[in-house]
Design an enzyme around this catalytic site. Structure first.
Site, mmCIF file in Angstrom:
data_model
loop_
_atom_site.group_PDB
_atom_site.id
_atom_site.type_symbol
_atom_site.label_atom_id
_atom_site.label_comp_id
_atom_site.label_asym_id
_atom_site.label_seq_id
_atom_site.Cartn_x
_atom_site.Cartn_y
_atom_site.Cartn_z
ATOM 1 N N SER A 5 0.836 -1.211 0.000
ATOM 2 C CA SER A 5 0.000 0.000 0.000
ATOM 3 C C SER A 5 0.863 1.250 0.000
ATOM 4 O O SER A 5 2.020 1.235 0.403
ATOM 5 C CB SER A 5 -0.879 0.022 1.253
ATOM 6 O OG SER A 5 -1.512 -1.219 1.452
HETATM 7 N N1 SAH Z 1 0.229 -5.055 4.237
HETATM 8 C C1 SAH Z 1 0.799 -5.538 3.018
HETATM 9 C C2 SAH Z 1 -0.129 -5.303 1.862
HETATM 10 C C3 SAH Z 1 -0.283 -6.525 1.036
HETATM 11 S S1 SAH Z 1 -1.555 -6.507 -0.168
HETATM 12 C C4 SAH Z 1 2.190 -4.980 2.787
HETATM 13 O O1 SAH Z 1 2.666 -4.156 3.581
HETATM 14 O O2 SAH Z 1 2.840 -5.390 1.824
HETATM 15 C C5 SAH Z 1 -2.788 -7.465 0.623
HETATM 16 C C6 SAH Z 1 -2.475 -8.890 0.898
HETATM 17 O O3 SAH Z 1 -3.643 -9.502 1.429
HETATM 18 C C7 SAH Z 1 -2.083 -9.735 -0.311
HETATM 19 O O4 SAH Z 1 -0.809 -10.251 -0.124
HETATM 20 C C8 SAH Z 1 -3.144 -10.832 -0.347
HETATM 21 O O5 SAH Z 1 -2.632 -12.093 -0.760
HETATM 22 C C9 SAH Z 1 -3.595 -10.861 1.091
HETATM 23 N N2 SAH Z 1 -4.899 -11.479 1.330
HETATM 24 C C10 SAH Z 1 -6.041 -11.387 0.614
HETATM 25 N N3 SAH Z 1 -7.014 -12.118 1.177
HETATM 26 C C11 SAH Z 1 -6.472 -12.695 2.299
HETATM 27 C C12 SAH Z 1 -6.969 -13.578 3.292
HETATM 28 N N4 SAH Z 1 -8.225 -14.054 3.281
HETATM 29 N N5 SAH Z 1 -6.129 -13.962 4.278
HETATM 30 C C13 SAH Z 1 -4.846 -13.524 4.326
HETATM 31 N N6 SAH Z 1 -4.319 -12.700 3.400
HETATM 32 C C14 SAH Z 1 -5.124 -12.285 2.394
#
Ligand code: SAH
Length: 271
Positions: A118
């Site tokens: 993000s």
């Molecule tokens: N906070 C992260 C942002 C990653 S993007 C950072 O700092 O990089 C969001 C993430 O949520 C993705 O990697 C995606 O695979 C994950 N995601 C989506 N649905 C999910 C679920 N049900 N359980 C765990 N992770 C999930």
């Protein structure tokens, strides 16, 4: 299937400090804020870890990060602990080397497997919502969507314990690699479906989701402590994704819908 939480190695010997060439800027104090339990969150030191420098930004990344923090302040982020955490965590260590030069721009960046880290502004905004009105560190925090691990690292500076769950094994492993040199003993990475939260760590003082669904899973609300707060991107009836804040009180749940955001979808199951 979930694995038990495993803290990042805390008993390892400290990473060797790079031997700087001369002249060098050594503006990276030795201990991360999270390694000093009890440090007041209101006035944290603007500390960063000192790990070997392997990227193009080198040791001057502190200046670039300070500029990013000034921009966050201009955009309205004001909580001292959140600003200190954003100043401390080296975002450039969480992105591919080809993207290092964009690491401190206010933009989301690809992290592989179709996911993205993000924008700094959104990370700071959401964590500030969790910390609002608090001068002490948050207790235990659950993050859904570890991704590359950046936000978990930021959270580790403002909370006592971070449980972060990721459904994509490739990113779970990547986050582990990314976070290892930071030696954040209060971050626990989990591989599993965050839709069901992580009951073993409940109740949480705060829950933060980095992926957005149509509804906020009831499990998250159930796993929040009374007095706790949840922040999650959620698609509303009009098909628009907004930040939603849930405050759990003794008498029920208060829900507020805030500004529009653009997060990757929350998906069920693991892959
Ligand atoms: N906070 C992260 C942002 C990653 S993007 C950072 O700092 O990089 C969001 C993430 O949520 C993705 O990697 C995606 O695979 C994950 N995601 C989506 N649905 C999910 C679920 N049900 N359980 C765990 N992770 C999930």
């Amino acid at each position: 299937m979930k694995r038990l939480p495993h803290g990042l190695p805390s008993g390892n010997p400290p990473a060797a400090r790079p031997r700087p060439g001369f002249p060098a800027r050594l503006d990276t104090p030795t201990a991360p804020a999270a390694a000093r339990p009890g440090a007041p969150v209101g006035k944290p030191a603007l500390a960063t870890r000192a790990a070997p420098t392997t990227t193009g930004l080198g040791m001057d990344s502190q200046a670039v990060r300070a500029a990013m923090v000034r921009k966050l302040q201009a955009q309205g982020v004001s909580h001292p602990a959140v600003l200190a955490a954003m100043n401390a965590v080296e975002r450039h260590r969480f992105v591919d080397s080809a993207l290092v030069n964009q690491a401190y721009e206010d933009t989301s960046l690809p992290i592989g497997l179709g996911q993205k880290i993000s924008k700094p502004n959104v990370v700071a905004r959401m964590i500030e919502l969790l910390c609002q009105g608090r001068t002490q560190k948050l207790g235990r925090v659950l993050e859904i969507g570890t991704g590359c691990g950046y936000q978990a690292a930021v959270l580790s500076h403002v909370s006592r314990e971070v449980y972060s769950i990721e459904r994509l094994r490739g990113l779970h492993e990547k986050a582990r690699e990314n976070l290892r040199p930071f030696r954040l003993s209060n971050v626990h990475l989990l591989f599993g479906d965050g839709m069901v939260g992580y009951a073993q760590g409940a109740p949480y003082a705060a829950i933060i989701a980095a992926a957005g669904g149509d509804v906020i899973p009831q499990a998250w609300v159930d796993q929040l402590v009374v007095g706790g707060r949840l922040v999650a991107p959620t698609v509303n009836a009009a098909g628009r994704q907004n930040l939603v804040v849930i405050d759990k009180t003794a008498t029920g749940v208060l829900r507020s819908e805030l500004e529009a955001v653009h997060f990757v979808p929350l998906k069920s199951g693991i892959a």
